[in-house]
Design an enzyme around this catalytic site. Structure first.
Site, short mmCIF file in Angstrom:
data_model
loop_
_atom_site.label_atom_id
_atom_site.label_comp_id
_atom_site.label_asym_id
_atom_site.label_seq_id
_atom_site.Cartn_x
_atom_site.Cartn_y
_atom_site.Cartn_z
CD GLU A 16 21.28 4.42 -30.43
OE1 GLU A 16 21.94 4.05 -29.43
OE2 GLU A 16 20.18 3.94 -30.72
CG ASP A 31 14.88 4.06 -26.12
OD1 ASP A 31 15.13 5.14 -25.54
OD2 ASP A 31 15.35 2.97 -25.75
CB VAL A 55 11.91 -0.39 -27.65
CG1 VAL A 55 11.08 0.79 -27.19
CG2 VAL A 55 11.01 -1.61 -27.90
NE ARG A 80 20.89 -3.12 -30.34
CZ ARG A 80 20.46 -3.31 -29.12
NH1 ARG A 80 19.29 -2.80 -28.74
NH2 ARG A 80 21.17 -4.02 -28.25
CG HIS A 83 19.69 2.88 -26.78
ND1 HIS A 83 20.44 2.40 -27.83
CD2 HIS A 83 19.11 1.79 -26.21
CE1 HIS A 83 20.34 1.09 -27.89
NE2 HIS A 83 19.53 0.68 -26.91
#
Length: 340
Positions: A282, A277, A251, A253, A301
């Site tokens: 991204e 996540d 959770v 980076r 995310h």
């Protein structure tokens, strides 16, 4: 603090705070002139601004000569440390929103742990196929979290709240921490959350001993801030040290984890699975092998999101405003040397 006590302290809120939140901020002190500018900040507003609350607006140093403090709407500092106002204006204090995400992100991590423990992804697959499986007692026979070992990389606000939850459930908690001599938390935390004195972990490890810690864990949760020092901190060596049944949860980076090494470990079933996540790129590309791995839970995310985000962020900002007016140290100050 403003040198001229007769002048009001000009505060720019470059965020879509509600009128109710803005009223609460203005009530903190008659010394403050709090103005909301969103979605854009007029160039003229920068000239006399002393405090900035911002989501994405950052003035150039010459545009805001009186600026002394920037409060961020988010926790991660990696995208901020490259801004000119941060690099060149060293007398401008930078503070993050670290601490306001702790509850929801800790709950997310706990939810992912339970999802793997109780094989919830398999339940959803069976539901979609309308299948009542044979040998269901073998498929769904969780050990339970009590007695299992949780390792957390980086013992900040999220980690401390997760540690509190896990400890309550009877888990053994291990953690890595940059400074092992000072275990107290001096960051922002909501009341009755976290582990303020750092008493919960059975053992603390330096970051360079992450692989050693990981070898003892049933779950390894990554909460480390992204800096040059933590890039690919979870690498092939750490992954190889993990139990074959262990679950990785990230959770932090995406770049803290070596994604190629993780995909290899997951595909070869060297570890039990992963809940991710965050990712190196991204949105996660449709071509990523992660989408096709049965032992991976993917979320876009969202672990730090909450319907009360603005309220939580404003509460931290309000506390820091009071501290600023009283010449007290602000919560969550950027250490420019460490990068967070």
């Amino acid at each position: 603090m403003s040198e001229n006590k007769q002048e009001k302290i000009n505060v720019i809120v470059a965020a879509d705070f509600s009128d109710e939140i803005m009223a609460q901020l203005r009530e903190i002190s008659p010394e403050l002139n709090v103005e909301r500018h969103y979605p854009d900040v007029p160039p003229a507003a920068w000239k006399n601004a002393e405090i900035l609350y911002t989501i994405r607006h950052f003035p150039e140093p010459e545009e805001a000569p009186r600026l002394r403090w920037i409060q961020l709407h988010f926790a991660g500092m990696e995208s901020v440390v490259t801004k000119r106002i941060v690099k060149e204006a060293e007398d401008v204090e930078i503070t993050s929103a670290s601490g306001i995400h702790a509850i929801q992100m800790a709950e997310y991590c706990l939810g992912m742990m339970l999802a793997f423990m109780y094989n919830i992804p398999r339940m959803m697959e069976l539901k979609n196929s309308a299948t009542w499986p044979e040998k269901r007692h073998e498929i769904f026979a969780p050990h339970g979290l009590r007695g299992m070992t949780l390792g957390i990389t980086g013992y900040g606000s999220i980690a401390r709240e997760l540690a509190r939850m896990a400890h309550t459930l009877g888990m053994t908690v291990l953690a890595t921490k940059n400074s092992l001599r000072r275990t107290e938390d001096d960051g922002y935390a909501e009341p009755e959350t976290g582990d303020p004195e750092g008493e919960i972990p059975e053992r603390l490890y330096p970051p360079e001993a992450t692989a050693t810690m990981a070898s003892e864990c049933d779950f390894l949760v990554v909460t480390t801030p992204l800096t040059e020092a933590t890039y690919h901190q979870i690498n092939e060596s750490v992954l190889n040290s993990m139990k074959r049944s262990a679950i990785l949860i990230n959770v932090a980076r995406g770049d803290v984890v070596d994604e190629k090494a993780l995909i290899s470990a997951l595909a070869a079933e060297k570890i039990g699975g992963a809940a991710l996540d965050v990712f190196e790129e991204e949105p996660l590309p449709a071509s990523s092998p992660l989408w096709n791995l049965d032992n991976v839970i993917i979320s876009p995310h969202v672990s730090g999101m909450t319907s009360r985000y603005h309220e939580k962020a404003a509460a931290l900002f309000a506390e820091n405003l009071r501290r600023y007016l009283q010449n007290q140290p602000l919560f969550n100050r950027l250490d420019r040397e460490r990068g967070y």
